[in-house]
Design a protein around this motif. Structure first.
Motif, PDB file in Angstrom:
ATOM      1  N   ASP A 324       0.833  -1.193   0.000  1.00 45.99           N
ATOM      2  CA  ASP A 324       0.000   0.000   0.000  1.00 45.99           C
ATOM      3  C   ASP A 324       0.873   1.251   0.000  1.00 45.99           C
ATOM      4  OD1 ASP A 324      -1.570   2.154   1.990  1.00 45.99           O
ATOM      5  OD2 ASP A 324      -2.834   1.207   0.470  1.00 45.99           O
ATOM      6  N   ALA A 325       0.679   2.127  -0.983  1.00 47.20           N
ATOM      7  CA  ALA A 325       1.518   3.311  -1.125  1.00 47.20           C
ATOM      8  C   ALA A 325       1.394   4.250   0.068  1.00 47.20           C
ATOM      9  CB  ALA A 325       1.173   4.050  -2.426  1.00 47.20           C
ATOM     10  N   GLU A 326       0.196   4.438   0.570  1.00 46.67           N
ATOM     11  CA  GLU A 326       0.004   5.335   1.708  1.00 46.67           C
ATOM     12  C   GLU A 326       0.704   4.810   2.949  1.00 46.67           C
ATOM     13  OE1 GLU A 326      -1.254   8.377   1.743  1.00 46.67           O
ATOM     14  OE2 GLU A 326      -1.375   8.126  -0.426  1.00 46.67           O
ATOM     15  N   ARG A 327       0.714   3.491   3.111  1.00 53.60           N
ATOM     16  CA  ARG A 327       1.411   2.905   4.249  1.00 53.60           C
ATOM     17  C   ARG A 327       2.908   3.179   4.140  1.00 53.60           C
ATOM     18  NH1 ARG A 327      -1.172   1.030   8.461  1.00 53.60           N
ATOM     19  NH2 ARG A 327      -2.443  -0.379   7.178  1.00 53.60           N
ATOM     20  N   ARG A 328       3.450   3.013   2.935  1.00 57.22           N
ATOM     21  CA  ARG A 328       4.872   3.262   2.743  1.00 57.22           C
ATOM     22  C   ARG A 328       5.218   4.734   3.000  1.00 57.22           C
ATOM     23  NH1 ARG A 328       3.852   0.023  -2.003  1.00 57.22           N
ATOM     24  NH2 ARG A 328       3.920   1.914  -3.287  1.00 57.22           N
ATOM     25  N   ARG A 329       4.399   5.629   2.500  1.00 62.48           N
ATOM     26  CA  ARG A 329       4.637   7.060   2.696  1.00 62.48           C
ATOM     27  C   ARG A 329       4.609   7.449   4.163  1.00 62.48           C
ATOM     28  NH1 ARG A 329       3.649  10.770  -1.757  1.00 62.48           N
ATOM     29  NH2 ARG A 329       2.981  12.290  -0.198  1.00 62.48           N
ATOM     30  N   ALA A 330       3.793   6.738   4.937  1.00 63.27           N
ATOM     31  CA  ALA A 330       3.633   7.072   6.353  1.00 63.27           C
ATOM     32  C   ALA A 330       4.704   6.445   7.239  1.00 63.27           C
ATOM     33  CB  ALA A 330       2.248   6.628   6.836  1.00 63.27           C
ATOM     34  N   ALA A 331       5.544   5.605   6.675  1.00 61.03           N
ATOM     35  CA  ALA A 331       6.611   4.984   7.466  1.00 61.03           C
ATOM     36  C   ALA A 331       7.534   6.071   8.020  1.00 61.03           C
ATOM     37  CB  ALA A 331       7.395   3.999   6.609  1.00 61.03           C
ATOM     38  N   ASP A 332       7.981   5.895   9.270  1.00 59.19           N
ATOM     39  CA  ASP A 332       8.761   6.936   9.942  1.00 59.19           C
ATOM     40  C   ASP A 332      10.018   7.332   9.177  1.00 59.19           C
ATOM     41  OD1 ASP A 332       6.931   7.024  12.004  1.00 59.19           O
ATOM     42  OD2 ASP A 332       8.036   5.613  13.278  1.00 59.19           O
ATOM     43  N   SER A 333      10.753   6.347   8.657  1.00 59.45           N
ATOM     44  CA  SER A 333      12.005   6.676   7.975  1.00 59.45           C
ATOM     45  C   SER A 333      11.749   7.422   6.670  1.00 59.45           C
ATOM     46  CB  SER A 333      12.821   5.405   7.719  1.00 59.45           C
ATOM     47  OG  SER A 333      12.042   4.415   7.083  1.00 59.45           O
ATOM     48  N   ALA A 334      10.680   7.079   5.957  1.00 62.69           N
ATOM     49  CA  ALA A 334      10.337   7.799   4.727  1.00 62.69           C
ATOM     50  C   ALA A 334       9.924   9.234   5.059  1.00 62.69           C
ATOM     51  CB  ALA A 334       9.227   7.076   3.977  1.00 62.69           C
ATOM     52  N   ARG A 335       9.146   9.413   6.110  1.00 64.81           N
ATOM     53  CA  ARG A 335       8.743  10.767   6.511  1.00 64.81           C
ATOM     54  C   ARG A 335       9.950  11.588   6.933  1.00 64.81           C
ATOM     55  NH1 ARG A 335       5.406  11.657  10.894  1.00 64.81           N
ATOM     56  NH2 ARG A 335       5.943   9.679  11.895  1.00 64.81           N
ATOM     57  N   MET A 336      10.888  10.930   7.623  1.00 64.38           N
ATOM     58  CA  MET A 336      12.066  11.649   8.095  1.00 64.38           C
ATOM     59  C   MET A 336      12.912  12.135   6.912  1.00 64.38           C
ATOM     60  SD  MET A 336      15.598  11.059   8.616  1.00 64.38           S
ATOM     61  CE  MET A 336      16.774  12.178   9.352  1.00 64.38           C
ATOM     62  N   VAL A 337      13.139  11.268   5.923  1.00 67.08           N
ATOM     63  CA  VAL A 337      13.928  11.651   4.758  1.00 67.08           C
ATOM     64  C   VAL A 337      13.221  12.755   3.985  1.00 67.08           C
ATOM     65  CG1 VAL A 337      14.844  10.853   2.552  1.00 67.08           C
ATOM     66  CG2 VAL A 337      15.080   9.422   4.588  1.00 67.08           C
ATOM     67  N   ASP A 338      11.910  12.657   3.860  1.00 65.59           N
ATOM     68  CA  ASP A 338      11.128  13.693   3.175  1.00 65.59           C
ATOM     69  C   ASP A 338      11.287  15.036   3.867  1.00 65.59           C
ATOM     70  OD1 ASP A 338       9.140  15.056   1.659  1.00 65.59           O
ATOM     71  OD2 ASP A 338       7.646  14.541   3.188  1.00 65.59           O
ATOM     72  N   GLU A 339      11.193  15.052   5.180  1.00 60.45           N
ATOM     73  CA  GLU A 339      11.299  16.302   5.934  1.00 60.45           C
ATOM     74  C   GLU A 339      12.714  16.884   5.848  1.00 60.45           C
ATOM     75  OE1 GLU A 339      10.446  19.603   8.321  1.00 60.45           O
ATOM     76  OE2 GLU A 339       9.191  18.252   7.138  1.00 60.45           O
ATOM     77  N   ALA A 340      13.731  16.017   5.924  1.00 56.93           N
ATOM     78  CA  ALA A 340      15.108  16.504   5.825  1.00 56.93           C
ATOM     79  C   ALA A 340      15.377  17.095   4.443  1.00 56.93           C
ATOM     80  CB  ALA A 340      16.074  15.361   6.123  1.00 56.93           C
ATOM     81  N   MET A 341      14.864  16.454   3.393  1.00 57.94           N
ATOM     82  CA  MET A 341      15.042  16.970   2.041  1.00 57.94           C
ATOM     83  C   MET A 341      14.335  18.313   1.884  1.00 57.94           C
ATOM     84  SD  MET A 341      14.628  13.371  -0.088  1.00 57.94           S
ATOM     85  CE  MET A 341      14.754  14.116  -1.723  1.00 57.94           C
ATOM     86  N   ARG A 342      13.176  18.440   2.502  1.00 57.06           N
ATOM     87  CA  ARG A 342      12.450  19.718   2.435  1.00 57.06           C
ATOM     88  C   ARG A 342      13.232  20.815   3.141  1.00 57.06           C
ATOM     89  NH1 ARG A 342       9.521  23.045   5.202  1.00 57.06           N
ATOM     90  NH2 ARG A 342       9.843  21.864   7.137  1.00 57.06           N
ATOM     91  N   GLN A 343      13.732  20.516   4.353  1.00 57.56           N
ATOM     92  CA  GLN A 343      14.483  21.521   5.098  1.00 57.56           C
ATOM     93  C   GLN A 343      15.804  21.875   4.412  1.00 57.56           C
ATOM     94  OE1 GLN A 343      14.926  21.121   9.359  1.00 57.56           O
ATOM     95  NE2 GLN A 343      13.024  19.948   9.572  1.00 57.56           N
ATOM     96  N   ALA A 344      16.396  20.912   3.715  1.00 62.11           N
ATOM     97  CA  ALA A 344      17.659  21.177   3.026  1.00 62.11           C
ATOM     98  C   ALA A 344      17.466  22.100   1.836  1.00 62.11           C
ATOM     99  CB  ALA A 344      18.289  19.869   2.577  1.00 62.11           C
ATOM    100  N   GLY A 345      16.230  22.221   1.354  1.00 61.88           N
ATOM    101  CA  GLY A 345      15.942  23.138   0.257  1.00 61.88           C
ATOM    102  C   GLY A 345      15.831  22.491  -1.104  1.00 61.88           C
TER     103      GLY A 345
END
Length: 499
Positions: A324-345
């Motif tokens: 399930d794609a939504e389950r994968r997106r909600a995984a903690d490590s995926a969310r963490m990488v997404d947030e770090a990439m956003r903050q990095a610009g």
């Protein structure tokens, strides 16, 4: 004595064969070496006219060098141009420069043609090597499907036989080492792991009747479907016990990673993250400035660290493996990488390359599969990651997977990786203990242990590079193009999970 691995590259379909792949590799290497030697001869012949012209230039008034001397002329040493040799007079002969130049050019052309022929033969052998390797790939997948069908048809018998075989391998391996080593239960049963895991996934989601058996031979994502069924319970429980509040902060480690210019560099850096203790819930993001003024990014993601407050905990693997794609997106490590990439610009159109080991590779595959609306991920490199069934858009993202044949983690997807121009799999074949065939694995000894270690992954890639495969070179070239430019900065980001 270090452990050794030999690698194979997969990129096409074929039929079964018993060809001696090691001999293909040896002969191809010898032809390449001969091609290089002939190239040096070609260069020498090509330089001959230049060297002769240089000698003439350095002596512009010497009648012998420019061919203007005649019989009877006296040279500076007192000798005659064309005297009587019997009389003790030194005879000077005029060099036929046009003939020498013509001869050198002809030999240069011939050696260049020979070089091209040797290089072409080596390339054909490498292609044949890859063809036979892909035939093995297809045959092993068929064997996996057969094991899956057999295990679903007679689960009790299959389980008993597998347990007996596992025990035998542990005993045999331990006797050969002279000490008890249970690691052989994992490393020596690799050939059956994908098929049996697929059977288990089918049994959990579809049952064991004949319809399930038929469907199981068609599908390849049985393990991912089973992971979703498990994650329905484990994900809420994990959030309840450890929390779901993610915090991502920038950190400054004492030691970091170096520049990333190639796939080999990326493997070294994801390993250095672990060696330098920057792996606990952390990733690295490198910013590159291209010559055209655009910005490219490199994201380095270590594997599972096992800490309860880390986004890279053990339970997160199950969520990342979900169908399930939504389950994968909600995984903690995926969310963490997404947030770090956003903050990095990182902007939506910026080209991005990613590398990950184990869970880090699954995260990279999840970002490429499910975060395409946010990022322009053009190349991912995975090491020891079960990502065969992640729905990666192969027209947009290139995938380079490095695996070992006898490590369980890569086999957890229950399927072989797709074969396509943009999806390359390098699979290291672990050699028997004591063998010196192939490439040595750093920091190993004469004990059998988990080949999931990054030392094995780096050795597998290095061994594959020696094959001279154009497919592998193409992937490395594409990776270099994505991260091409001047390294502007390397930032490090750490995630924490709390309630």
């Amino acid at each position: 004595m270090n452990a050794h691995v030999k690698s194979r590259i997969y990129g096409g379909q074929g039929t079964t064969t018993k060809a001696d792949l090691a001999r293909f590799r040896t002969v191809a290497g010898a032809l390449n070496n001969a091609s290089i030697a002939v190239w040096h001869l070609h260069a020498d012949w090509g330089a001959t006219p230049i060297q002769l012209a240089d000698k003439k230039r350095k002596a512009p008034f010497c009648p012998k060098l420019n061919g203007s001397a005649t019989a009877g002329d006296v040279m500076d040493d007192g000798s005659c141009v064309a005297g009587n040799p019997d009389g003790g007079t030194v005879v000077h002969m005029s060099l036929n420069y046009p003939a020498v130049n013509r001869h050198a050019n002809e030999r240069g052309t011939q050696t260049n043609a020979l070089r091209e022929k040797l290089s072409l033969l080596a390339d054909h052998l490498v292609r044949a090597y890859s063809l036979y390797s892909n035939a093995e790939w297809a045959a092993e997948r068929l064997m996996g499907e057969a094991l899956q069908a057999g295990a679903l048809s007679a689960p009790a018998h299959a389980g008993g036989l597998f347990a007996a075989y596992t025990a035998f391998e542990v005993v045999e391996g331990s006797v050969s080492e002279g000490r008890f080593n249970p690691m052989y239960a994992l490393t020596d049963t690799w050939w059956a792991q994908e098929g049996l895991l697929a059977a288990l996934g089918t049994a959990m989601t579809k049952g064991t009747d004949y319809r399930a058996i038929i469907q199981g031979t068609v599908d390849t994502d049985e393990v991912n479907e089973a992971a979703e069924e498990i994650a329905k319970f484990t994900a809420p429980l994990n959030n309840l016990v450890f929390g779901d509040d993610l915090t991502v902060t920038r950190i400054s480690p004492g030691r970091g990673i170096g520049d990333t210019r190639s796939i080999s560099d990326s493997l070294r850096n994801v390993h250095d993250m672990r060696l330098n203790n920057v792996d606990y819930g952390s990733i690295a993001i490198q910013k590159y400035l291209r010559e055209d003024g655009s910005t490219a990014w490199m994201v380095t993601i270590p594997g599972t660290d096992g800490n309860a407050d880390s986004p890279f905990s053990w339970p997160t693997n199950v969520e990342l493996m979900s169908s399930d794609a939504e389950r994968r997106r909600a995984a903690d490590s995926a969310r963490m990488v997404d947030e770090a990439m956003r903050q990095a610009g990182i902007q939506p159109d910026d080209p991005v390359a990613m590398v990950g080991h184990s869970q880090g590779g699954i995260v990279a595959a999840t970002m490429a599969s499910d975060y395409g609306d946010r990022y322009n991920i053009q190349h991912i490199v995975t090491a020891g990651s079960p990502i065969a069934n992640h729905p990666i858009d192969r027209k947009k993202t290139w995938v380079t997977s490095i695996e070992m044949n006898d490590e369980l983690v890569s086999n957890l997807d229950g399927s072989r990786n797709p074969v396509a121009p943009t999806w390359l799999t390098v699979r290291g074949v672990s050699q028997p203990m004591g063998s010196e065939a192939g490439t040595a694995v750093e920091n190993t000894d004469d004990h059998k242990f988990l080949t999931h270690d990054m030392n094995y992954m780096k050795a597998a890639w290095k061994d594959a590079e020696e094959l001279g495969s154009t497919a592998q070179q193409g992937h490395d070239r594409h990776f270099r193009e994505v991260v091409g430019g001047r390294l502007e900065e390397t930032t490090y980001w750490r995630g924490r999970i709390s309630r």
